[in-house]
Each structure stands twice: as C-alpha cells, then as structure tokens.
Enzyme design. Structure first.
Site, PDB file in Angstrom:
ATOM      1  N   LYS A   1      87.228 103.653  37.346  1.00 26.51           N
ATOM      2  CA  LYS A   1      88.116 104.686  36.798  1.00 26.51           C
ATOM      3  C   LYS A   1      89.404 104.049  36.267  1.00 26.51           C
ATOM      4  CE  LYS A   1      86.261 108.252  39.857  1.00 26.51           C
ATOM      5  NZ  LYS A   1      86.415 109.079  41.057  1.00 26.51           N
TER       6      LYS A   1
ATOM      7  N   GLN B   1      90.146 109.682  46.057  1.00 23.65           N
ATOM      8  CA  GLN B   1      88.716 109.380  46.074  1.00 23.65           C
ATOM      9  C   GLN B   1      88.087 109.919  47.361  1.00 23.65           C
ATOM     10  OE1 GLN B   1      86.972 108.150  43.534  1.00 23.65           O
ATOM     11  NE2 GLN B   1      85.058 108.173  44.649  1.00 23.65           N
TER      12      GLN B   1
ATOM     13  N   ASP C   1      90.784 116.274  39.285  1.00 21.88           N
ATOM     14  CA  ASP C   1      89.399 116.432  39.737  1.00 21.88           C
ATOM     15  C   ASP C   1      88.968 117.897  39.675  1.00 21.88           C
ATOM     16  OD1 ASP C   1      87.892 114.174  40.477  1.00 21.88           O
ATOM     17  OD2 ASP C   1      89.149 113.851  42.243  1.00 21.88           O
TER      18      ASP C   1
HETATM   19  N1  GUN Z   1      83.534 111.105  45.204  1.00 17.69           N
HETATM   20  C1  GUN Z   1      82.360 111.324  44.596  1.00 17.69           C
HETATM   21  N2  GUN Z   1      82.556 111.941  43.415  1.00 17.69           N
HETATM   22  C2  GUN Z   1      83.874 112.121  43.293  1.00 17.69           C
HETATM   23  C3  GUN Z   1      84.692 112.692  42.282  1.00 17.69           C
HETATM   24  O1  GUN Z   1      84.231 113.195  41.255  1.00 17.69           O
HETATM   25  N3  GUN Z   1      86.032 112.666  42.522  1.00 17.69           N
HETATM   26  C4  GUN Z   1      86.565 112.144  43.647  1.00 17.69           C
HETATM   27  N4  GUN Z   1      87.881 112.199  43.805  1.00 17.69           N
HETATM   28  N5  GUN Z   1      85.830 111.603  44.601  1.00 17.69           N
HETATM   29  C5  GUN Z   1      84.495 111.593  44.411  1.00 17.69           C
END
Ligand code: GUN
Length: 288
Positions: free
Chosen positions: A53, A97, A120
């Site tokens: 990311k 995350q 998110d």
């Molecule tokens: N863990 C698995 N998928 C995601 C996501 O789309 N965002 C975040 N913050 N954590 C995740």
C-alpha cells in the site's frame, strides 16, 4: 470460455487517472494528499500488504506516513495515536491494518478514526451511510469489484447475485452495493445449507469466504459472472476461493487470483485517500 477480468490492467488505468488528479490536487493546494498507515505487530501477510500500500501511494504521488507499533502495544496507545492523526492537517486518510492483536478491541479502534479520514470505509458512520443508501467512503474491495463490473458493462439490474461470506469488510458492503444496482442478493456463509444449489442459481457469484478453491467450477451456471475475492496461501501458491480452471469453462466473466480483485482493491484505497483529501481541503476552506 470466460473473459478474464484483468485486475492488473484495470487498476493500472485507475492508478494513472489517480496520479493525474493527485498532481492537480498538489498544484492547487501546495501539498500532496497524505495517508497514515498503522500496523500493530509483525503478522507477515499484514506486513506485506502494508508495504504494498505504501509503494502504491508513492507511485501516484500520495505521501504515506508509517506507524509500525510493536505487537504488545496497549490499546490506549493506538487510540491516542489515532487521535493525534485525526488532528493532523497533513493526514487525509488513516488506515489501521487488520487484524489487530487480540488484546485490542477492533471496533473501538475503528470508532476512534475520524469518519472523514476513514479511507477503508469501516467506521460505523460510513457503513451506516452505505446501509441507508447514501454512501460516503466505500470499502475498497466491494468498490473495486463494482468498478470492474462497470468497466466491462456487466448488467446487474434484476440479476440474482450470490455472495459467499458475510464479513464487514467484503460480504455485507458488497451485498449493499449490488442491491443499490438492483440485483437480488443472497448472502451465504459457512453455515449455509446446499451452497452448491444456491451458487448454481446465481447470475453473479462473489466469493469471499477465505477457503482455497472451495467453490467448484461445476457449480457455476453457464454464463455467470464470477468474482473471486479469496487470497489463500497454499503449498501450490496463492489460490482463490473458486476452482478457477473449472469455473472458467462455465462463466462468462471471471477474475483470476492473483491479478484480479486484489490490485483493484489497492487502487480504490488510493482513490478514497484522494477523495478524503479533497473533502479535507473543502472543510478547511469553509472554516477560514
Ligand atoms: N485486512 C484485510 N483486508 C483489509 C483491508 O481492506 N483494510 C485493512 N485496514 N485491513 C485489512
């Protein structure tokens, strides 16, 4: 034989568009959009996701701010960091995350993020707005799936969609977005009976259950659209939730794993950050 919905190609186009709009934003406001990324602990998969990311951000001109905290960090410390980032004018988006270590209450953490910075789309405010049909920031994976369907002009209205998986991150928001486009939606999950029959009746299948190749190709109706959100590490490599080779014989469109939904999800995070940054600037202008 199905047409492959190529997430690498589609997301590259999307990222190019975001990069261009980010340049315009930076020229207008004298700063690039900023994304704060919080990782607690050293889960190997999470560490890879976070690194990817951050690289994506750099590629399109978004600044990323790294906050890597040790596994045993107290919940209070995570909440306090989020509050600091909420007040930080350089930070437009905050991503925590998931999953978090077990001693930290995930919902409390998500509730603490300023909904305007919740790139998110997991904050209950943003989820609630989606529920009532007035979406704000959309969760990245379902939003990426809708983008893929739109780009290929897949008809959704009146279609029977079956979603396998009821998570807050994918299954539930996916159902709402498909419903908004007038699909008839069924959500299946680990306790659903006769899953094969439900899938056999579906025009659109979204698999987000997290079990390698659990959905058999023979279950897929002729001409159905198959979206595979699964990312399962197996001895034979990364596998989706759908048995791809058999399913592509029956589907009209199908996403591969890897190279399908994954890259699209990442692109939508960048878009959410840019949208949040624009909102942030607008709010600031309104206050001065
Ligand atoms: N863990 C698995 N998928 C995601 C996501 O789309 N965002 C975040 N913050 N954590 C995740």
């Amino acid at each position: 034989m199905a047409i492959i919905l190529n997430g690498n190609e589609l997301s590259a186009r999307k990222r190019e568009q975001i990069a261009q709009e980010t340049r315009v934003f930076a020229a207008q406001h004298g700063r690039a959009p900023g994304l704060a990324v919080i990782l607690v602990g050293d889960d190997p998969a999470s560490s890879i996701y976070v690194r990817t990311k951050k690289n994506d951000c750099t590629q399109v001109g978004i600044r990323s701010f790294d906050h890597h905290l040790p596994e045993h960090t107290e919940a209070e410390e995570v909440l306090s960091l989020i509050k600091t980032l909420n007040a930080d004018g350089e930070v437009d988006g905050i991503l925590v995350q998931l999953p978090l270590p077990a001693h930290i209450d995930t919902q409390e953490v998500l509730l603490t993020i300023d909904p305007a910075k919740d790139v998110d789309g997991f904050h209950p405010y943003n989820m609630g707005r989606l529920l009532v049909g007035e979406p704000t920031i959309l969760p990245c994976t379902p939003s990426g799936v809708m983008y893929m369907l739109r780009e290929h002009s897949v008809e959704i209205k009146g279609k029977d969609a079956v979603i396998v998986g009821r998570s807050n991150i994918v299954g539930k928001p996916m159902a709402l977005l498909l419903m908004m486009e007038h699909a008839t939606v069924t959500i299946c999950h680990s306790r659903t009976r006769n899953l094969d029959q439900k899938i056999a009746a579906a025009d659109i299948v979204v698999a987000a259950i997290g079990k390698a190749e659990m959905i058999k190709g023979e279950w897929i109706k002729e001409g159905a659209v198959v979206i595979d959100v699964g990312m399962n590490r197996t001895e034979a490599g990364l596998k989706g939730d759908v048995s791809f080779e058999a399913a592509r014989e029956h589907a009209s469109y199908i996403t591969p794993v890897p190279g399908g939904v994954g890259p699209m999800t990442r692109a939508m995070l960048l878009e959410n950050t840019l949208v949040a940054a624009r909102g942030h600037q607008k709010n600031r202008a309104a206050k001065t």
